[in-house]
Design an enzyme around this catalytic site. Structure first.
Site, PDB file in Angstrom:
ATOM      1  N   CYS A 185      57.686  39.719  42.129  1.00 40.54           N
ATOM      2  CA  CYS A 185      56.868  38.511  42.340  1.00 40.54           C
ATOM      3  C   CYS A 185      55.861  38.696  43.474  1.00 40.54           C
ATOM      4  CB  CYS A 185      57.817  37.345  42.632  1.00 40.54           C
ATOM      5  SG  CYS A 185      57.001  35.850  43.216  1.00 40.54           S
ATOM      6  N   CYS A 197      55.857  35.872  46.102  1.00 44.57           N
ATOM      7  CA  CYS A 197      57.045  35.988  46.970  1.00 44.57           C
ATOM      8  C   CYS A 197      56.733  36.872  48.171  1.00 44.57           C
ATOM      9  CB  CYS A 197      58.230  36.564  46.202  1.00 44.57           C
ATOM     10  SG  CYS A 197      58.803  35.517  44.855  1.00 44.57           S
TER      11      CYS A 197
END
Length: 192
Positions: A115, A118
């Protein structure tokens, strides 16, 4: 507090010979090998101790005026003496004791290694962990490695940040948000 580093001078040396010519079989006339305009070649950085730069350059001085005095680059270093706070990863097996049975509020970041957002929010959570040390606990949980907890809280998108207090989910934030957004949410649940 930031400290001022010595100025840095970058030296460039120019050279790029042409070693081939156009094929005589082509319809374009042949061009002999010749030297053309030089292209920069990097040879490294050299630190220059110029007292006029280090004395005149202060934190309040305009950066543009530093470049106007000969093109020197002045860098300001961050204080790196304090160890960075690394928010620990927890797993499904640690969830009950670390989060639900905590005596202080807990912020949990649900994330995944693939991600991109993230990775953007990790440094923000790390900084908040440092800022709210002792008042709040911070954990990260990898949804790929701990799918049971992610399913339990219906995590469908990462990053998702959830705040727990007294073993109950109190608030959640989905997506990579600015530090101020997380900070304001945390402040609502800080134990004084």
């Amino acid at each position: 507090m930031a400290s001022l580093l010595d100025s840095v001078t970058v030296t460039r040396v120019f050279s790029l010979p042409i070693t081939s010519s156009i094929s005589p079989a082509s319809k374009v006339p042949s061009v002999s090998a010749r030297r053309i305009s030089p292209v920069p070649e990097f040879r490294g950085l050299k630190a220059s101790r110029k007292s006029s730069v280090t004395q005149s350059a202060s934190l309040g001085t305009n950066l543009g005026s530093r470049f106007a005095r000969g093109g020197r680059i002045v860098c300001e270093a961050q204080d790196t003496t304090a160890a960075p706070v690394e928010v620990p990863n927890i797993s499904d097996s640690e969830w009950q004791t670390q989060v639900l049975e905590s005596d202080v509020p807990v912020l949990v970041e649900f994330w995944a290694p693939w991600c991109g957002p993230c990775r953007m929010i990790h440094p923000i959570v790390d900084q908040l962990a440092k800022d709210f040390a002792g008042k709040f606990k911070f954990y990260k949980i990898n949804t790929d490695e701990s799918p049971n907890t992610a399913n339990r809280y219906s995590i469908r998108s990462v990053p998702t940040v959830i705040i727990f207090k007294d073993g109950e989910k109190k608030d959640s934030i989905i997506g990579a948000v600015p530090k101020e957004t997380l900070e304001k949410t945390i402040e609502r649940f800080v134990v004084e």
